[in-house]
Design an enzyme around this catalytic site. Structure first.
Site, mmCIF file in Angstrom:
data_model
loop_
_atom_site.group_PDB
_atom_site.id
_atom_site.type_symbol
_atom_site.label_atom_id
_atom_site.label_comp_id
_atom_site.label_asym_id
_atom_site.label_seq_id
_atom_site.Cartn_x
_atom_site.Cartn_y
_atom_site.Cartn_z
ATOM 1 N N ASP A 33 28.555 5.465 -2.100
ATOM 2 C CA ASP A 33 28.178 4.054 -2.242
ATOM 3 C C ASP A 33 29.471 3.248 -2.309
ATOM 4 O OD1 ASP A 33 25.258 2.609 -3.433
ATOM 5 O OD2 ASP A 33 27.101 1.448 -3.308
ATOM 6 N N GLU A 93 17.912 -2.480 2.873
ATOM 7 C CA GLU A 93 17.021 -2.573 4.051
ATOM 8 C C GLU A 93 17.510 -3.674 5.002
ATOM 9 O OE1 GLU A 93 14.775 -0.491 4.847
ATOM 10 O OE2 GLU A 93 13.082 -1.438 5.840
ATOM 11 N N HIS A 141 11.226 9.125 5.268
ATOM 12 C CA HIS A 141 10.840 8.055 4.342
ATOM 13 C C HIS A 141 10.293 8.660 3.055
ATOM 14 C CE1 HIS A 141 8.061 4.363 3.526
ATOM 15 N NE2 HIS A 141 9.196 4.269 2.875
#
Ligand code: NAD
Length: 297
Positions: A33, A93, A141
Site C-alpha cells: 500500500d 474502485e 471478487h
C-alpha cells in the site's frame, strides 16, 4: 514459480481480509500500500482476526505466529518483486488506478503471473486492456468480511484464458471459498443486486418512509438478511458504494442513479465504519451507537 507467494495490492478493508485468508491457508503474502498507515492498520486488524480465532478455539497461538511470520509489507510493487504467481489487486474502485497497477505488476513480475482484480463492478476487459498479456488478467471478487463470507466471484474478461480461470478457481478453493464463474457484466451478479437494494433503502430513508433502524430491522426480520442494507452500506463504505452506483448508472441506466443522500454522506466524510460514522455512528471499539441513525430531515 510458486503458487504459495501472493502479492496483495491495497491494504484497506478488503486487502486486509484477503491477506488474512491467504495467510490462514499457509501462503506467504506481501501486502502493498502506498499509505504506510494503512499497512500498520492492516497488520493490527489481521492480528485481531487471528486472536479472535484463538479465543474461539479455531486456531492456536503457534499457528498464528507462523502465519504472521509469512506476512511482509511494502509501499511499492517494486519492493514486492520476486517469485510470485498471483498479484491480487484490491485498491480504490477507480479504473485508472487499477490499470496503473496492471502495468506496474507486469513490469515487476515474471510473464505468466496472474493479475486478479477485486473490483466490485468495473469491466475486467477494460482493466486488462492496458496489459501486454490480458489472458492473465481476471476478476476475483471477494466479500466483506472476507473471513466470514464464503463466495469468490470469478469474472472472465474478453481475453481471460481458460487456464487463468482454472488457476483463480484453484486459489479460491485453496483458501476455503466457493467460487462461481461470471461472464463480464457491470456489477457481475452480486454488486448489481446489492447496489440496487442499498440505493432503494437510501431513497426510502430520504423520503421518510421509516427510520434507518426500522429499514434495517425490516430486512433482517422479514427476509432473514444477516444485516440491513444501511448497516451493510456502512460496512462496505459509502465511498465505494457510490463509485459502484455511478458506474452502474453509466452502464446499466437510470435505475442505478445514486440516491442524493449517498452523495451527501460521502461529501460529509461519513464513509461508514471505516471513518467512525456513516448512516450510524460507532464508538472507539467499532460498536454501533444505539439510535444513531441519520435523520435526513
Ligand atoms: N468494501 C467492500 O465491502 C468491498 C467488497 C468487495 C469488493 N470491494 C472492492 O475492493 C476494492 C478495495 O475496496 P476497499 O473497501 O478495501 O477500499 P479501501 O478504501 O478500504 O482501501 C483501498 C486501499 O487502496 C490503497 N491504494 C490506493 N491506491 C493505491 C496504489 N496505487 N497502490 C497501492 N495502494 C493503493 C489505499 O491507500 C487504501 O488503503 C475496490 O475495488 C472495491 O470496489 C470492496
Amino acid at each position: 514459480m510458486t503458487d504459495k507467494h501472493i502479492v496483495v495490492v491495497g491494504a484497506g478493508l478488503m486487502g486486509t481480509g484477503i491477506t488474512h485468508a491467504f495467510l490462514a491457508s499457509g501462503h506467504h503474502v506481501t501486502l502493498v500500500d502506498t499509505n504506510g498507515n494503512a499497512l500498520d492498520q492492516a497488520r493490527q486488524s489481521i492480528t485481531k482476526i487471528f486472536s479472535d480465532g484463538v479465543r474461539l478455539g479455531k486456531t492456536t497461538e503457534a499457528d498464528v505466529a507462523d502465519a504472521m511470520a509469512r506476512m511482509t509489507g511494502a509501499e511499492h510493487l517494486r519492493g514486492a518483486s520476486g517469485d510470485t504467481a498471483l498479484v491480487m489487486e484490491t485498491v480504490t474502485e477507480n479504473l485508472s488506478i487499477k490499470q496503473a497497477i496492471v502495468r506496474e505488476a507486469e513490469a515487476c513480475f515474471k510473464a505468466g503471473t496472474v493479475i486478479a482484480t477485486n473490483t466490485s463492478a468495473l469491466s475486467i476487459t477494460e482493466i486488462a486492456s492496458v496489459a501486454k498479456t490480458p489472458t492473465h488478467v481476471i476478476g476475483m471478487h471477494f466479500f466483506n468480511p472476507v473471513h466470514k463470507m464464503k463466495l469468490v466471484e470469478i469474472v472472465r474478461g474478453l481475453e481471460t484464458s481458460d487456464e487463468t480461470v482454472a488457476r483463480a478457481r484453484a486459489w479460491a478453493s485453496a483458501i476455503g471459498k466457493t467460487s462461481i464463474e461470471v461472464n463480464e457484466a457491470p456489477g457481475f451478479t452480486t454488486s448489481r443486486i446489492s447496489a440496487l437494494l442499498g440505493n432503494e433503502a437510501m431513497y426510502m430513508l430520504s423520503e421518510g418512509v421509516a427510520s434507518a433502524e426500522d429499514i434495517d430491522t425490516s430486512l433482517r426480520m422479514a427476509f432473514n438478511h444477516p444485516m440491513g442494507p444501511l448497516e451493510l452500506g456502512d460496512l462496505t463504505g459509502w465511498d465505494t458504494r457510490l463509485a459502484v452506483l455511478q458506474y452502474l448508472h453509466q452502464t446499466l441506466g437510470e435505475k442505478f442513479r445514486p440516491c442524493p443522500l449517498i452523495i451527501k454522506l460521502v461529501k460529509a466524510g461519513r464513509h461508514g465504519r471505516k471513518t467512525g460514522r456513516g448512516i450510524y455512528e460507532y464508538d472507539d471499539k467499532g460498536a454501533k451507537i444505539p439510535n444513531s441513525g441519520v435523520r435526513p430531515f
